[in-house]
Motif scaffolding. Structure first.
Motif, PDB file in Angstrom:
ATOM      1  N   TYR A   1      14.746 -23.611  67.874  1.00  0.00           N
ATOM      2  CA  TYR A   1      14.380 -24.833  66.815  1.00  0.00           C
ATOM      3  C   TYR A   1      15.663 -25.661  66.782  1.00  0.00           C
ATOM      4  O   TYR A   1      15.613 -26.901  66.445  1.00  0.00           O
ATOM      5  CB  TYR A   1      13.949 -24.431  65.642  1.00  0.00           C
ATOM      6  CG  TYR A   1      12.605 -23.933  65.880  1.00  0.00           C
ATOM      7  CD1 TYR A   1      12.401 -22.226  65.524  1.00  0.00           C
ATOM      8  CD2 TYR A   1      11.436 -24.356  66.385  1.00  0.00           C
ATOM      9  CE1 TYR A   1      11.218 -21.626  65.710  1.00  0.00           C
ATOM     10  CE2 TYR A   1      10.221 -23.750  66.478  1.00  0.00           C
ATOM     11  CZ  TYR A   1       9.885 -22.364  66.116  1.00  0.00           C
ATOM     12  OH  TYR A   1       8.991 -21.568  66.125  1.00  0.00           O
TER      13      TYR A   1
ATOM     14  N   PHE B   1      22.874 -35.398  56.417  1.00  0.00           N
ATOM     15  CA  PHE B   1      23.096 -34.603  55.225  1.00  0.00           C
ATOM     16  C   PHE B   1      23.295 -33.265  55.299  1.00  0.00           C
ATOM     17  O   PHE B   1      23.954 -32.703  54.406  1.00  0.00           O
ATOM     18  CB  PHE B   1      21.705 -34.857  54.402  1.00  0.00           C
ATOM     19  CG  PHE B   1      20.436 -33.970  54.863  1.00  0.00           C
ATOM     20  CD1 PHE B   1      19.300 -35.030  55.325  1.00  0.00           C
ATOM     21  CD2 PHE B   1      20.272 -32.804  55.129  1.00  0.00           C
ATOM     22  CE1 PHE B   1      18.254 -34.323  56.072  1.00  0.00           C
ATOM     23  CE2 PHE B   1      19.184 -32.190  55.537  1.00  0.00           C
ATOM     24  CZ  PHE B   1      18.072 -32.843  56.194  1.00  0.00           C
TER      25      PHE B   1
ATOM     26  N   TYR C   1      18.451 -22.550  56.885  1.00  0.00           N
ATOM     27  CA  TYR C   1      17.385 -21.550  56.907  1.00  0.00           C
ATOM     28  C   TYR C   1      16.922 -21.095  58.523  1.00  0.00           C
ATOM     29  O   TYR C   1      16.839 -21.781  59.553  1.00  0.00           O
ATOM     30  CB  TYR C   1      16.376 -22.090  56.124  1.00  0.00           C
ATOM     31  CG  TYR C   1      16.414 -22.110  54.700  1.00  0.00           C
ATOM     32  CD1 TYR C   1      15.226 -22.272  54.005  1.00  0.00           C
ATOM     33  CD2 TYR C   1      17.626 -21.605  54.067  1.00  0.00           C
ATOM     34  CE1 TYR C   1      15.185 -22.139  52.457  1.00  0.00           C
ATOM     35  CE2 TYR C   1      17.424 -21.497  52.650  1.00  0.00           C
ATOM     36  CZ  TYR C   1      16.478 -21.657  51.977  1.00  0.00           C
ATOM     37  OH  TYR C   1      16.608 -21.679  50.494  1.00  0.00           O
ATOM     38  N   ALA C   2      16.814 -19.792  58.626  1.00  0.00           N
ATOM     39  CA  ALA C   2      16.117 -19.386  59.657  1.00  0.00           C
ATOM     40  C   ALA C   2      14.682 -19.598  59.535  1.00  0.00           C
ATOM     41  O   ALA C   2      14.259 -19.351  58.332  1.00  0.00           O
ATOM     42  CB  ALA C   2      16.551 -17.737  60.012  1.00  0.00           C
ATOM     43  N   PRO C   3      13.965 -19.747  60.406  1.00  0.00           N
ATOM     44  CA  PRO C   3      14.038 -19.654  61.763  1.00  0.00           C
ATOM     45  C   PRO C   3      14.434 -21.022  62.173  1.00  0.00           C
ATOM     46  O   PRO C   3      14.624 -21.364  63.673  1.00  0.00           O
ATOM     47  CB  PRO C   3      12.816 -19.588  62.552  1.00  0.00           C
ATOM     48  CG  PRO C   3      11.853 -19.075  61.366  1.00  0.00           C
ATOM     49  CD  PRO C   3      12.447 -19.549  60.242  1.00  0.00           C
ATOM     50  N   LEU C   4      14.627 -21.979  61.474  1.00  0.00           N
ATOM     51  CA  LEU C   4      14.921 -23.658  61.819  1.00  0.00           C
ATOM     52  C   LEU C   4      16.153 -23.401  62.714  1.00  0.00           C
ATOM     53  O   LEU C   4      16.617 -24.265  63.574  1.00  0.00           O
ATOM     54  CB  LEU C   4      14.962 -24.386  60.537  1.00  0.00           C
ATOM     55  CG  LEU C   4      15.170 -25.922  60.967  1.00  0.00           C
ATOM     56  CD1 LEU C   4      14.191 -26.607  61.797  1.00  0.00           C
ATOM     57  CD2 LEU C   4      15.484 -26.811  59.807  1.00  0.00           C
TER      58      LEU C   4
ATOM     59  N   ARG D   1      15.695 -34.149  51.583  1.00  0.00           N
ATOM     60  CA  ARG D   1      15.929 -33.910  53.007  1.00  0.00           C
ATOM     61  C   ARG D   1      14.902 -34.758  53.710  1.00  0.00           C
ATOM     62  O   ARG D   1      14.414 -34.315  54.925  1.00  0.00           O
ATOM     63  CB  ARG D   1      15.901 -32.614  53.432  1.00  0.00           C
ATOM     64  CG  ARG D   1      16.971 -32.054  53.008  1.00  0.00           C
ATOM     65  CD  ARG D   1      17.285 -30.331  53.315  1.00  0.00           C
ATOM     66  NE  ARG D   1      18.525 -29.855  52.810  1.00  0.00           N
ATOM     67  CZ  ARG D   1      18.410 -28.760  52.339  1.00  0.00           C
ATOM     68  NH1 ARG D   1      17.377 -27.953  52.435  1.00  0.00           N
ATOM     69  NH2 ARG D   1      19.545 -27.992  51.685  1.00  0.00           N
TER      70      ARG D   1
ATOM     71  N   ASN E   1      19.166 -36.311  59.618  1.00  0.00           N
ATOM     72  CA  ASN E   1      19.256 -34.728  59.176  1.00  0.00           C
ATOM     73  C   ASN E   1      20.634 -34.157  59.380  1.00  0.00           C
ATOM     74  O   ASN E   1      21.001 -33.523  58.801  1.00  0.00           O
ATOM     75  CB  ASN E   1      18.111 -34.021  60.136  1.00  0.00           C
ATOM     76  CG  ASN E   1      16.945 -34.425  59.928  1.00  0.00           C
ATOM     77  OD1 ASN E   1      16.727 -35.028  58.794  1.00  0.00           O
ATOM     78  ND2 ASN E   1      15.947 -33.723  60.326  1.00  0.00           N
TER      79      ASN E   1
ATOM     80  N   ALA F   1      21.612 -29.956  62.117  1.00  0.00           N
ATOM     81  CA  ALA F   1      20.788 -30.657  61.408  1.00  0.00           C
ATOM     82  C   ALA F   1      19.733 -30.103  60.620  1.00  0.00           C
ATOM     83  O   ALA F   1      18.552 -30.508  60.492  1.00  0.00           O
ATOM     84  CB  ALA F   1      20.002 -31.636  62.442  1.00  0.00           C
ATOM     85  N   PHE F   2      20.118 -28.765  59.995  1.00  0.00           N
ATOM     86  CA  PHE F   2      19.158 -27.986  59.399  1.00  0.00           C
ATOM     87  C   PHE F   2      19.615 -27.659  58.129  1.00  0.00           C
ATOM     88  O   PHE F   2      18.985 -26.874  57.389  1.00  0.00           O
ATOM     89  CB  PHE F   2      19.268 -26.737  60.104  1.00  0.00           C
ATOM     90  CG  PHE F   2      20.485 -26.047  60.723  1.00  0.00           C
ATOM     91  CD1 PHE F   2      21.639 -25.703  60.021  1.00  0.00           C
ATOM     92  CD2 PHE F   2      20.557 -25.603  62.016  1.00  0.00           C
ATOM     93  CE1 PHE F   2      22.716 -25.298  60.263  1.00  0.00           C
ATOM     94  CE2 PHE F   2      21.773 -25.162  62.467  1.00  0.00           C
ATOM     95  CZ  PHE F   2      23.026 -25.190  61.598  1.00  0.00           C
ATOM     96  N   GLY F   3      20.487 -28.775  57.157  1.00  0.00           N
ATOM     97  CA  GLY F   3      20.653 -28.691  56.067  1.00  0.00           C
ATOM     98  C   GLY F   3      21.733 -27.735  55.873  1.00  0.00           C
ATOM     99  O   GLY F   3      22.000 -26.709  56.610  1.00  0.00           O
TER     100      GLY F   3
END
Lengths: 552, 569, 269
Positions: free
Chosen positions: B160, B80, B152-155, B459, B77, B146-148
């Protein structure tokens, strides 16, 4: 007003004979540059240390006697602590202004040593230690050592957990000296570790012995500088035989006074607003309670780092095993300070330069020295950071060994790299007046043919060659000199003061640049005489004649 | 050749040395010369391209086989995320608008430097700091973000994605964003105010036009991103609840803000490369660009439309007005199509000299057309419902982005390399580089369309053996390795041209625009002599007086008048 | 007179018609053919490898997608054929300077208008299908509440009090199963408990985000039985790739049997 001042000074002069000396001193010229004021920071913070130290000494009890704490800090009540620790807590919590004084004292100590180091770097990189200033350099090095030692002793006096750990390390370091180690250690501590003598002895050393030495050496340091005159950067009108700058009274005296207050203010602000050494959080020193993140004060960091990085080799010399701690903690600082003190002579051997240097170098004008200095400094900086290996390993969640090895490699690799990069940079900017400065504005114009070229609009001289005030000839001064010489020889000279070292060159002359001012009594006017002459007035110092001269 | 300069026009003030100048590392560190800064940008972004490319190879290796364990899911994660962030924020954009634009715009408009040289230098150093910060996340205890790259929230909030890695990512993007904004200010000002006499807006090279429009798009979109990043940081650290439902916030607001930036961003990444292609094709066809005015208006239309299509990235959220965004997204294909036909028109009936720049430019047209068509498919919400967040989209954007940033980027690099350095690259190595890249690229990404249609989401760190994705992934990975080898060939070409230089001369390609009228590399202040600027192609006019554009225009006008006179008789 | 030459795009041939096919050019053409055949040839015409859609909504999407692909073929060719032709035909033979055509209004107008028309057509068709796909019927046969969470799915049949939820993460091979009746319209109510997830069923040609705080509604009318895989399409954290589920479509009578067996149970496979 001026009359009253004049009366006072005359009164003093008739009893002490200070007029001649005072006049020349007050008219002494000091060159203008901010980098020459770094040593002053050390001086002023030392004065703050003295004042705050006296205050602290009124309340601190230098005794290792264990007592039960019954003071105002509740979490420690009922615990067995040393009197030294208890008295420090007392200062911090119960004495009016105690904590701020304690914190000011500690901050001032850190700033004191930091200022010395920065000043040392300035002197080193500008080559101001060269003949005739080698003695002053040695004195300065000794001052650095004394300051560091006193700082170490000072923060060990409260006998808290972290500084107690430091004392333990100091004991072992002493012990590690071959042949005499254990004797020295036992001698200093009055027996085995910990004993009860070390705190009182530290107190005496910290309050009496070393401050006295520092004061004496400081006086010598300043006196020699005063006598030899301060160096100045190369610029127009500055030669090896003059000093271009601004006069001591009133300009520099007031500036120095002001700077003292600024430094004291900063230290006071730090002492009041920024916590330092909260010993109540650490607790009293108990030998078995060594914990994590117990780095010493910053100026001991390089020693701590050296100790951590030293591999655990068992080195045998002359049939005996030499304790491992000897090398990073005794040999390294020994070599460091020896080389530091003797540097002027080392450089003389390398450069074979025996000349008198009253003009100092811009760092970029001496690439080899600057890059060597940067490389060596980098070495100590890496050691400094290496003292935080355990904290780094924890923060980055890596193994301690990885951090240790990273630093070991950096210690060997980074200084040459830093030195090399510095060498490249200095070689490139050698002789460039405006490297690193704001550039001169230009106007770019386009010709009929479409060629672009630039024309400089406004050329300002580089910072170091500018004086704060424009040199001006005062008309009365000219007239005075003409009369003083007793002839009509209109030499365009702006006088000098007494000759000083330099021997065969006919003395160093001062070209006084005085600020333009109106009025003022005779003692404030610049009394100059011709080059090589006697005293400021060529011998004449009668009050009546002085007054007559100013009126003319 | 130089006569005593008459002070005809003041273009200052600028700030420079008035004495001897530094020449080595100090010059590099303190330079405000747009050529030095442009080169710095190019080399730095190429280094990061390489680093992100290594991450891509790791990603493809992990996906080579089902249930692979080359890297852990957490590392995958992170890979990428940082791969995407570097490629988009640090390579594709800065390579062209920090690198090429900085170097070329003043040359193409006949100016001595950019309007704000020191701001230019600041932009570069901000960019370098931001780029290094992007990589620092890997050194933290909890790893990089590691969220792309879309975060994006909330990730992406503190619950998180805790830890310092995401914060470093936020700081890095903000720094690079500021660098871009300052460069955009510089570019727009320079283009509006520092053009040489005779260079009217509609005589500017297409690259300059595209950079102007890109600059304006940056000024519209990047501040929104910066604001969104600050909001995210506040959510993470200052206890605000802008994007979290628990505190009454709206998670989808992040997507709106991000894509309001994100869609113009992809045009910011594409338009300059369109400009590069529009420079390369005419020169190697020995013809002017076809339909110049239409091209300019198409560029303006793309920029304008791109600010209104952001929610086509959010069709599947169920919270956006589908017909509006799908209409505009479909519409934006029209000006893009106009551009493609313009390029075809340029090479039509030209005299095509297949040097490396031209070959890469044609590769770009091929890749971008395919990617663009799949983009039109994605503009339709029902199709998007099916293919969103699958490898179909991954293949689409790699075709358009790789097509622009890599193919057109290398076309530009090879084209302007002689001007930048005064040396020539080795032509045969350039061709090898192209073919390896072209083959590798197609083998990597064409199977990914099929993967997406088969249902492979994007992903994902691993897939199962019975999913039916294995063979296509294997093919794709092999393509990735081929592309990597291609880059090595490029580096070798570069190195050889440095070790054994062949002098290139002022104008090795018979170029049309002003930068080819000065020496290679250009002197300080760029020009010793400016040719008269009477058309879109001043250097062409100077070198081909018989086929000069202004002459053609004059003759056309004369002919028109004559025919009118005749018809009235 | 040059008057006719400017407006007339059909220029006189100045280059000779013979052309030597160098190996490089052959490779370029071959590459194009290869590329297009990889895209088209390996798939099953005429589905173009697109899933046929196991719901009526999905079937509509499938047909739309097919239409898009079919339209894109001539568009692609309208670029690639002239490109290929130009590459082959106008290869440099000498240093002559070709005709310096700056523009041609008729051509430019053509390649502006025709794409607009195509795009308008595509838009109209899109809106029709889109309305069908996003329609939520007022009286569905069945309602299911779907909740996405890190890292699984919860399916709840409110009318029957039945809930299916995944066992666990990273190791559990038992994915939650959504059971739907064939031929009947089910309205799904989709939301999320934590981060954004993607409720994606490839063979339904459909996906929708599960967003916290947002209630999404959409209909499925399955038109064939079978078991279909479902995945999470939006990155949602560490085990995003393992957030699978299955959709089992059975006949309505089988469904009634099944649902009555499931009553009042909350944890299941």
């Amino acid at each position: 007003m001026n009359k009253r001042v004049e009366k006072t000074t005359d009164w003093l002069d008739e009893r002490l004979g200070i007029a001649k000396g005072a006049r020349s001193s007050l008219n002494k010229i000091f060159p203008d540059h901010w980098s020459f004021m770094l040593g002053e920071i050390a001086l002023y913070s030392f004065i703050v240390l003295l004042f705050t130290g006296v205050f602290l000494s009124l309340f601190y009890i230098p005794s290792s006697q264990q007592i039960i704490y019954h003071g105002s800090y509740a979490p420690l009540r009922g615990q067995s602590v040393s009197e030294a620790y208890a008295s420090t807590l007392h200062i911090s919590f119960s004495v009016r202004a105690g904590l701020v004084m304690r914190q000011m004292h500690h901050w001032a100590a850190n700033i004191f040593i930091a200022a010395i180091v920065v000043h040392l770097c300035r002197v080193f990189f500008t080559g101001s230690f060269r003949k005739p200033r080698e003695i002053n350099w040695i004195i300065g090095s000794i001052l650095l050592i004394l300051a560091i030692v006193n700082g170490f002793i000072g923060y060990s006096l409260p006998d808290d957990l972290i500084s107690g750990t430091g004392i333990r390390i100091a004991f072992s370091i002493l012990e590690s000296i071959p042949l005499v180690g254990s004797y020295l250690a036992f001698f200093l501590f009055g027996g085995n570790y910990p004993g009860t003598s070390i705190i009182p002895r530290f107190y005496t050393i910290h309050v009496l012995l070393i401050p006295a030495l520092i004061v004496a050496l400081l006086a010598a340091h300043l006196g020699i500088m005063y006598h030899q005159k301060h160096t100045q950067y190369p610029a127009p009108k500055r030669t090896n035989k003059n000093v271009v700058g601004t006069v001591l009274w009133p300009t520099y005296a007031l500036e120095a006074g002001g700077f003292f207050f600024i430094t004291a203010a900063v230290i006071a602000a730090l002492g009041g607003l920024v916590q330092i050494n909260p010993i109540w959080l650490y607790g009293p020193y108990v030998p078995y309670k060594v914990s994590y993140a117990v780095q010493p004060d910053w100026y001991m960091g390089w020693l701590d780092g050296a100790l951590r990085l030293m591999p655990s080799w068992e080195i045998v010399g002359f049939g005996h095993m030499i304790p491992n701690a000897f090398f990073p903690a005794v040999l390294l600082p020994g070599l460091t300070f020896t080389a530091l003190s003797l540097w002027p002579f080392i450089e003389k051997k390398i450069t074979k330069d025996d000349q008198v240097h009253n003009i100092c170098d811009r760092p970029r004008d001496n690439p080899w020295r600057t890059s060597l200095g940067v490389g060596i400094l980098t070495f100590y900086i890496v050691l400094f950071f290496a003292s935080s290996t355990d904290v780094l390993a924890n923060t980055f969640n890596t193994s301690l060994n990885l951090v240790l090895w990273t630093f070991r490699i950096l210690l060997v690799a980074l200084p040459p790299v830093a030195g090399y990069v510095t060498y490249m940079l200095t070689k490139e900017t050698e002789g460039l007046d405006d490297a690193g400065l704001r550039r001169a504005p230009v106007i770019i114009t386009r010709s009929k043919d479409g060629e672009y070229s630039s024309v400089v609009v406004d050329e300002e001289p580089p910072l170091h060659s500018r004086t704060r005030f424009e040199p001006q000839e005062v008309p009365e001064e000219k007239e005075y000199r003409r009369v003083a010489r007793g002839d009509d020889n209109e030499r365009e000279l702006v006088g000098a003061s007494e000759p000083s070292v330099g021997g065969d060159n006919g003395g160093v002359h001062h070209e006084g640049i005085e600020p333009h001012r109106s009025g003022g009594s005779g003692i404030f006017r610049v009394p100059r005489s011709v080059a090589g002459g006697g005293g400021p007035f060529g011998g004449r110092d009668s009050r009546r004649q002085r007054r007559r001269n100013t009126q003319e | 050749m130089t006569i005593a300069p008459e002070r005809l026009e003041e273009v200052g003030p600028h700030f420079e040395h008035h004495g001897p100048e530094p020449t080595g590392i100090f010059k590099w560190l303190t330079s405000t010369d747009h050529k030095v800064i442009g080169k710095n940008y190019m080399y730095t972004s190429l280094v990061f391209f390489f680093i992100a490319g290594l991450m891509a190879e790791l990603i493809r290796t992990q996906l080579f086989a089902p249930n692979n364990h080359v890297v852990s899911p957490q590392t995958y994660n992170e890979l990428f995320t940082i791969h995407g962030s570097i490629m988009l924020f640090i390579f594709a954009g800065p390579f062209v608008f920090g690198g090429f634009a900085n170097f070329l715009i003043p040359l193409q408009i006949g100016a001595p430097d950019m309007a704000f040289p020191r701001l230019n230098a600041l932009s570069y150093w901000l960019f370098l700091t931001g780029s290094i910060t992007m990589l620092l996340g890997f050194l933290t205890a909890s790893g990089a973000a590691a969220f792309g790259w879309v975060a994006y929230a909330p990730l992406s909030d503190a619950t998180y994605s805790p830890g310092a890695g995401p914060d470093l990512w936020i700081v890095s993007v903000a720094l690079v964003g500021f660098s871009g904004i300052f460069t955009a200010v510089n570019l727009v000002t320079t283009i509006f105010y520092l053009r040489a006499p005779g260079l009217t807006m509609f005589r500017m090279p297409v690259f300059t036009w595209n950079m102007l429009v890109t600059g304006i798009l940056i000024l519209i979109s990047f501040p929104v991103l910066t604001a969104a990043l600050i909001m995210l940081y506040a959510d993470r650290h200052f206890g605000t609840h802008i994007f979290s439902v628990r505190g009454g916030g709206v998670p989808v607001l992040w997507q709106n803000l991000f894509w309001f930036f994100g869609h113009p961003e992809v045009y910011i990444l594409a338009l300059p490369y369109f400009g590069i292609v529009s420079e390369v094709l005419p020169v190697f066809s020995k013809k002017p660009i076809f339909g110049y005015k239409g091209l300019v208006f198409a560029t303006l239309a793309i920029a304008g439309l791109s600010t209104g299509v952001w929610a086509h990235h959010m069709f599947t959220t169920g919270t956006v007005l589908l017909p509006f965004f799908s209409a505009l997204s479909l519409l934006i294909a029209v000006p893009t199509g106009i551009k493609i036909f313009t390029w075809i028109g340029t090479i039509w009936r030209g005299n095509l000299d297949f040097k490396t720049p031209l070959v890469f430019a044609i590769g770009f047209i091929i890749a971008f057309t395919m990617g663009g068509i799949t983009g039109v498919m994605l503009a339709s919400p029902p199709i998007d419902f099916y293919t969103h967040d699958t490898y179909f989209v991954v293949a689409h954007f790699h075709q358009v982005l790789f097509g622009s940033a890599v193919f057109a980027g290398f076309a530009g690099f090879y084209y302007w390399y002689p001007k930048l350095t005064g040396r020539m690259y080795r032509e045969n190595l350039g061709k090898v580089h192209f073919w390896l890249t072209f083959i590798g690229f197609n083998v990597t990404f064409l199977p990914q369309y099929l993967l997406g249609l088969r249902g492979m989401p994007r992903r994902i760190a691993e897939y199962g053996p019975s999913d039916g994705f294995t063979f296509l992934n294997e093919v794709s990975t092999i393509g990735a390795y081929i592309t990597a080898i291609a880059f090595v060939v490029f580096l070798y070409n570069f190195w050889v041209s440095w070790r054994k230089p062949i002098p290139a001369g002022d104008n090795p390609w018979d170029g049309h625009t002003l930068e080819w009228a000065t020496s290679s590399p250009p002197p300080s202040h760029n020009f010793h002599k400016l040719p008269p600027i009477r058309s879109l192609r001043p250097t062409w006019d100077m070198n081909h007086p018989d086929h000069a554009d202004w002459r053609v225009r004059q003759e056309e006008a004369t002919a028109k008048r004559a025919s009118q006179v005749e018809s009235t008789r | 007179m040059r008057s006719d030459a400017i407006d007339d795009f059909v220029c006189r041939q100045t280059l000779s018609a013979s052309s030597k096919f160098k190996l490089g050019r052959l490779f370029k053409v071959g590459g194009l053919v290869l590329g297009s055949s990889v895209m088209l040839g390996a798939c099953n015409l005429p589905t173009f490898a697109i899933n046929r859609g196991a719901t009526t909504q999905g079937r509509a999407t499938f047909h739309l997608f097919q239409l898009f692909v079919i339209i894109s073929i001539p568009v692609l060719l309208s670029v690639f054929v002239p490109l290929t032709w130009a590459i082959i035909r106008y290869r440099k033979k000498d240093n002559s300077i070709p005709k310096q055509t700056h523009s041609s209004i008729p051509i430019e107008v053509t390649y502006t208008i025709i794409p607009i028309l195509i795009v308008v057509f595509l838009f109209v068709v899109t809106v029709q299908v889109e309305n069908k796909v996003t329609a939520v019927s007022a009286h569905p046969n069945l309602r299911v509440n779907v909740v996405g969470f890190q890292w699984g799915w919860k399916f709840n049949y409110p009318a029957f009090g039945v809930t299916k939820v995944t066992q666990g993460v990273g190791g559990s091979s038992v994915y939650p199963q959504l059971v739907l009746p064939k031929g009947e319209t089910t309205t799904i109510h989709l939301t999320s408990n934590d981060v954004v997830h993607g409720f994606y069923i490839p063979q339904f040609d459909f996906s929708r985000y599960a967003l916290p705080g947002v209630n999404n509604y959409f209909d499925f009318t399955p038109n064939q039985t079978g078991t279909f895989i479902g995945r999470c399409s939006q990155l949602c954290g560490l085990y995003h790739s393992e957030m699978l589920f299955t959709v089992k479509v059975i006949t309505p009578s089988q469904f009634n049997t099944w649902i009555s067996q499931q009553s009042h149970s909350t944890i299941g496979a």
